[in-house]
Design a protein around this motif. Structure first.
Motif, PDB file in Angstrom:
ATOM      1  N   GLU A 184      -8.399 -19.051  -5.947  1.00  0.00           N
ATOM      2  CA  GLU A 184      -7.434 -17.945  -6.003  1.00  0.00           C
ATOM      3  C   GLU A 184      -6.966 -17.678  -4.570  1.00  0.00           C
ATOM      4  OE1 GLU A 184      -7.371 -13.078  -6.447  1.00  0.00           O
ATOM      5  OE2 GLU A 184      -9.194 -14.211  -6.921  1.00  0.00           O
ATOM      6  N   VAL A 185      -5.666 -17.648  -4.353  1.00  0.00           N
ATOM      7  CA  VAL A 185      -5.136 -17.327  -3.031  1.00  0.00           C
ATOM      8  C   VAL A 185      -4.717 -15.861  -3.048  1.00  0.00           C
ATOM      9  CG1 VAL A 185      -3.387 -17.824  -1.284  1.00  0.00           C
ATOM     10  CG2 VAL A 185      -4.393 -19.699  -2.616  1.00  0.00           C
ATOM     11  N   ALA A 186      -5.380 -15.053  -2.230  1.00  0.00           N
ATOM     12  CA  ALA A 186      -5.136 -13.604  -2.197  1.00  0.00           C
ATOM     13  C   ALA A 186      -4.341 -13.238  -0.959  1.00  0.00           C
ATOM     14  CB  ALA A 186      -6.468 -12.854  -2.213  1.00  0.00           C
ATOM     15  N   GLY A 187      -3.528 -12.230  -1.078  1.00  0.00           N
ATOM     16  CA  GLY A 187      -2.796 -11.718   0.066  1.00  0.00           C
ATOM     17  C   GLY A 187      -3.646 -10.767   0.886  1.00  0.00           C
ATOM     18  N   VAL A 188      -3.347 -10.691   2.178  1.00  0.00           N
ATOM     19  CA  VAL A 188      -4.058  -9.748   3.041  1.00  0.00           C
ATOM     20  C   VAL A 188      -3.931  -8.328   2.499  1.00  0.00           C
ATOM     21  CG1 VAL A 188      -4.022  -8.659   5.320  1.00  0.00           C
ATOM     22  CG2 VAL A 188      -3.881 -11.153   5.122  1.00  0.00           C
ATOM     23  N   ASP A 189      -2.759  -7.998   1.963  1.00  0.00           N
ATOM     24  CA  ASP A 189      -2.544  -6.629   1.498  1.00  0.00           C
ATOM     25  C   ASP A 189      -3.404  -6.277   0.294  1.00  0.00           C
ATOM     26  OD1 ASP A 189      -1.104  -8.455  -0.003  1.00  0.00           O
ATOM     27  OD2 ASP A 189       0.592  -7.117  -0.352  1.00  0.00           O
ATOM     28  N   SER A 190      -3.901  -7.279  -0.436  1.00  0.00           N
ATOM     29  CA  SER A 190      -4.792  -6.981  -1.563  1.00  0.00           C
ATOM     30  C   SER A 190      -6.213  -6.692  -1.091  1.00  0.00           C
ATOM     31  CB  SER A 190      -4.801  -8.148  -2.554  1.00  0.00           C
ATOM     32  OG  SER A 190      -5.451  -9.290  -2.010  1.00  0.00           O
ATOM     33  N   ILE A 191      -6.557  -7.149   0.102  1.00  0.00           N
ATOM     34  CA  ILE A 191      -7.891  -6.929   0.657  1.00  0.00           C
ATOM     35  C   ILE A 191      -7.901  -5.737   1.604  1.00  0.00           C
ATOM     36  CG2 ILE A 191      -9.668  -7.976   2.138  1.00  0.00           C
ATOM     37  CD1 ILE A 191      -8.824 -10.677   0.927  1.00  0.00           C
ATOM     38  N   ARG A 192      -6.824  -5.572   2.366  1.00  0.00           N
ATOM     39  CA  ARG A 192      -6.702  -4.444   3.288  1.00  0.00           C
ATOM     40  C   ARG A 192      -5.388  -3.702   3.027  1.00  0.00           C
ATOM     41  NH1 ARG A 192      -9.845  -3.852   7.978  1.00  0.00           N
ATOM     42  NH2 ARG A 192      -8.696  -1.885   7.990  1.00  0.00           N
ATOM     43  N   PRO A 193      -5.270  -3.034   1.866  1.00  0.00           N
ATOM     44  CA  PRO A 193      -4.023  -2.309   1.571  1.00  0.00           C
ATOM     45  C   PRO A 193      -3.724  -1.222   2.590  1.00  0.00           C
ATOM     46  CG  PRO A 193      -5.758  -1.714   0.022  1.00  0.00           C
ATOM     47  CD  PRO A 193      -6.262  -2.898   0.787  1.00  0.00           C
ATOM     48  N   ASP A 194      -4.752  -0.763   3.308  1.00  0.00           N
ATOM     49  CA  ASP A 194      -4.541   0.281   4.311  1.00  0.00           C
ATOM     50  C   ASP A 194      -3.709  -0.213   5.491  1.00  0.00           C
ATOM     51  OD1 ASP A 194      -7.009  -1.324   4.666  1.00  0.00           O
ATOM     52  OD2 ASP A 194      -7.170  -0.249   6.562  1.00  0.00           O
ATOM     53  N   LEU A 195      -3.545  -1.527   5.623  1.00  0.00           N
ATOM     54  CA  LEU A 195      -2.754  -2.069   6.738  1.00  0.00           C
ATOM     55  C   LEU A 195      -1.265  -2.110   6.420  1.00  0.00           C
ATOM     56  CD1 LEU A 195      -4.981  -5.093   7.848  1.00  0.00           C
ATOM     57  CD2 LEU A 195      -4.922  -2.777   8.800  1.00  0.00           C
ATOM     58  N   VAL A 196      -0.890  -1.737   5.201  1.00  0.00           N
ATOM     59  CA  VAL A 196       0.522  -1.816   4.791  1.00  0.00           C
ATOM     60  C   VAL A 196       1.021  -0.402   4.522  1.00  0.00           C
ATOM     61  CG1 VAL A 196       2.170  -2.873   3.206  1.00  0.00           C
ATOM     62  CG2 VAL A 196       0.048  -4.063   3.758  1.00  0.00           C
ATOM     63  N   PRO A 197       1.670   0.224   5.502  1.00  0.00           N
ATOM     64  CA  PRO A 197       2.105   1.614   5.318  1.00  0.00           C
ATOM     65  C   PRO A 197       3.161   1.762   4.226  1.00  0.00           C
ATOM     66  CG  PRO A 197       2.155   0.971   7.647  1.00  0.00           C
ATOM     67  CD  PRO A 197       1.981  -0.281   6.848  1.00  0.00           C
ATOM     68  N   GLY A 198       3.044   2.868   3.493  1.00  0.00           N
ATOM     69  CA  GLY A 198       4.096   3.240   2.569  1.00  0.00           C
ATOM     70  C   GLY A 198       5.233   3.904   3.317  1.00  0.00           C
ATOM     71  N   PRO A 199       6.268   4.335   2.601  1.00  0.00           N
ATOM     72  CA  PRO A 199       7.447   4.905   3.251  1.00  0.00           C
ATOM     73  C   PRO A 199       7.107   6.147   4.068  1.00  0.00           C
ATOM     74  CG  PRO A 199       7.884   4.445   0.931  1.00  0.00           C
ATOM     75  CD  PRO A 199       6.417   4.281   1.129  1.00  0.00           C
ATOM     76  N   GLY A 200       7.765   6.274   5.226  1.00  0.00           N
ATOM     77  CA  GLY A 200       7.606   7.458   6.043  1.00  0.00           C
ATOM     78  C   GLY A 200       7.743   7.169   7.525  1.00  0.00           C
ATOM     79  N   VAL A 201       7.967   8.220   8.288  1.00  0.00           N
ATOM     80  CA  VAL A 201       8.049   8.118   9.742  1.00  0.00           C
ATOM     81  C   VAL A 201       6.671   8.401  10.315  1.00  0.00           C
ATOM     82  CG1 VAL A 201       9.099   9.063  11.827  1.00  0.00           C
ATOM     83  CG2 VAL A 201      10.482   8.783   9.762  1.00  0.00           C
ATOM     84  N   LEU A 202       6.155   7.475  11.111  1.00  0.00           N
ATOM     85  CA  LEU A 202       4.808   7.593  11.645  1.00  0.00           C
ATOM     86  C   LEU A 202       4.790   8.141  13.066  1.00  0.00           C
ATOM     87  CD1 LEU A 202       4.609   5.430   9.289  1.00  0.00           C
ATOM     88  CD2 LEU A 202       2.621   4.553  10.487  1.00  0.00           C
ATOM     89  N   ALA A 203       5.894   7.995  13.775  1.00  0.00           N
ATOM     90  CA  ALA A 203       5.971   8.504  15.152  1.00  0.00           C
ATOM     91  C   ALA A 203       7.432   8.748  15.479  1.00  0.00           C
ATOM     92  CB  ALA A 203       5.371   7.510  16.145  1.00  0.00           C
ATOM     93  N   GLY A 204       7.698   9.783  16.291  1.00  0.00           N
ATOM     94  CA  GLY A 204       9.059  10.075  16.698  1.00  0.00           C
ATOM     95  C   GLY A 204       9.940  10.438  15.514  1.00  0.00           C
ATOM     96  N   GLU A 205      11.244  10.314  15.713  1.00  0.00           N
ATOM     97  CA  GLU A 205      12.203  10.627  14.652  1.00  0.00           C
ATOM     98  C   GLU A 205      13.479   9.815  14.880  1.00  0.00           C
ATOM     99  OE1 GLU A 205      13.574  11.607  11.280  1.00  0.00           O
ATOM    100  OE2 GLU A 205      11.677  12.535  11.891  1.00  0.00           O
ATOM    101  N   PRO A 206      13.784   8.857  13.998  1.00  0.00           N
ATOM    102  CA  PRO A 206      15.017   8.083  14.164  1.00  0.00           C
ATOM    103  C   PRO A 206      16.242   8.968  13.983  1.00  0.00           C
ATOM    104  CG  PRO A 206      13.967   7.577  12.064  1.00  0.00           C
ATOM    105  CD  PRO A 206      13.007   8.436  12.828  1.00  0.00           C
TER     106      PRO A 206
END
Length: 265
Positions: A113-135
């Motif tokens: 089985e070939v697994a994606g990194v995001d399936s093992i470390r989902p915390d490394l893939v941010p969901g939508p949002g601004v994390l710093a500053g403001e565009p």
């Protein structure tokens, strides 16, 4: 118990994946030493590696870290791996996506089985949002333009990033990678039409048709530093499709440099 093997590339990602696994086996292409101990192998002897993984009880494989195409030495192929040469060459000529898909296919043919990194470390893939500053509104327009550019160039298998300032594409990621693209953007900051206008945005996203189990684009503190040297206003990326490594350090670096970080829907 599922035993997992990591095929490790360069950078910190293999170590982050290993932290989430119980006693993983780690392998790395010869000459591409990762930041964690790994057993080296050569692509010319891929079949013996696959057999060794199976004998060790491996049932799942994850590819983690930056990989570059190795130079193949014809005289080093073992007889069984040599039968795969036509597939190797055909896939490599079709671009990175084609080569990686063929590699996944070969591993799956051996029952892994070939697994994606995001399936093992989902915390490394941010969901939508601004994390710093403001565009700003101009930054958001540049990010939208960059997303359009990558959507158009993605099927050509060119790269996973670009730099857009004031609606103009200053740099496009190609085979040399993100750092080379940002170095180029730094050299050509003066091409922005309005010197007092929007400074520009680095945007990253997976290619539209790529298999996301391998080669997801990644960002980290080094990317933030490179974007700052290029004089950019910030970094945006496709939410749910890009790895953010060392999140706290990346956010702190962005805040120190006055850059925004934005996972764009």
């Amino acid at each position: 118990m599922t035993r997992t093997a990591i095929v490790a590339g360069q950078g910190t990602l293999p170590g982050l994946v290993a932290e989430a696994l119980e006693a993983p086996l780690v392998y790395a292409l010869e000459g591409f030493a990762p930041a964690i101990p790994a057993q080296p192998f050569r692509l010319e002897r891929l079949v013996p590696l696959l057999d060794a993984m199976a004998d060790a009880g491996v049932s799942r494989v994850v590819f983690a870290g930056a990989l570059r195409r190795p130079r193949l030495e014809p005289e080093m192929f073992d007889p069984r791996t040599a039968t795969l040469v036509p597939r190797f060459l055909g896939a490599m000529q079709s671009g990175d996506d084609g080569a990686l898909r063929e590699l996944i296919s070969i591993f799956e043919e051996w029952g892994f089985e070939v697994a994606g990194v995001d399936s093992i470390r989902p915390d490394l893939v941010p969901g939508p949002g601004v994390l710093a500053g403001e565009p700003s509104a101009a930054d958001r327009a540049d990010a939208a333009r960059a997303a359009e550019i990558l959507a158009a160039t993605g099927p050509l298998d060119i790269g996973q990033g670009c730099v857009v300032a004031q609606g103009l594409c200053l740099a496009l990621e190609t085979l040399p990678g993100t750092q080379a693209m940002l170095d180029f953007a730094a050299l050509h900051q003066g091409l922005r039409p309005n010197a007092r206008g929007a400074r520009g945005v680095l945007y990253k996203a997976p290619k539209p048709s790529q298999d996301r189990r391998i080669d997801l684009p990644a960002l980290g503190p080094d990317t933030v530093a490179q974007a700052a040297r290029a004089g950019l206003a910030g970094i945006a990326w496709a939410a749910g499709g890009v790895l953010l490594l060392d999140r706290d350090a990346a956010i702190a670096a962005a805040e120190d440099a006055g850059l925004f970080l934005w996972a764009r829907e």
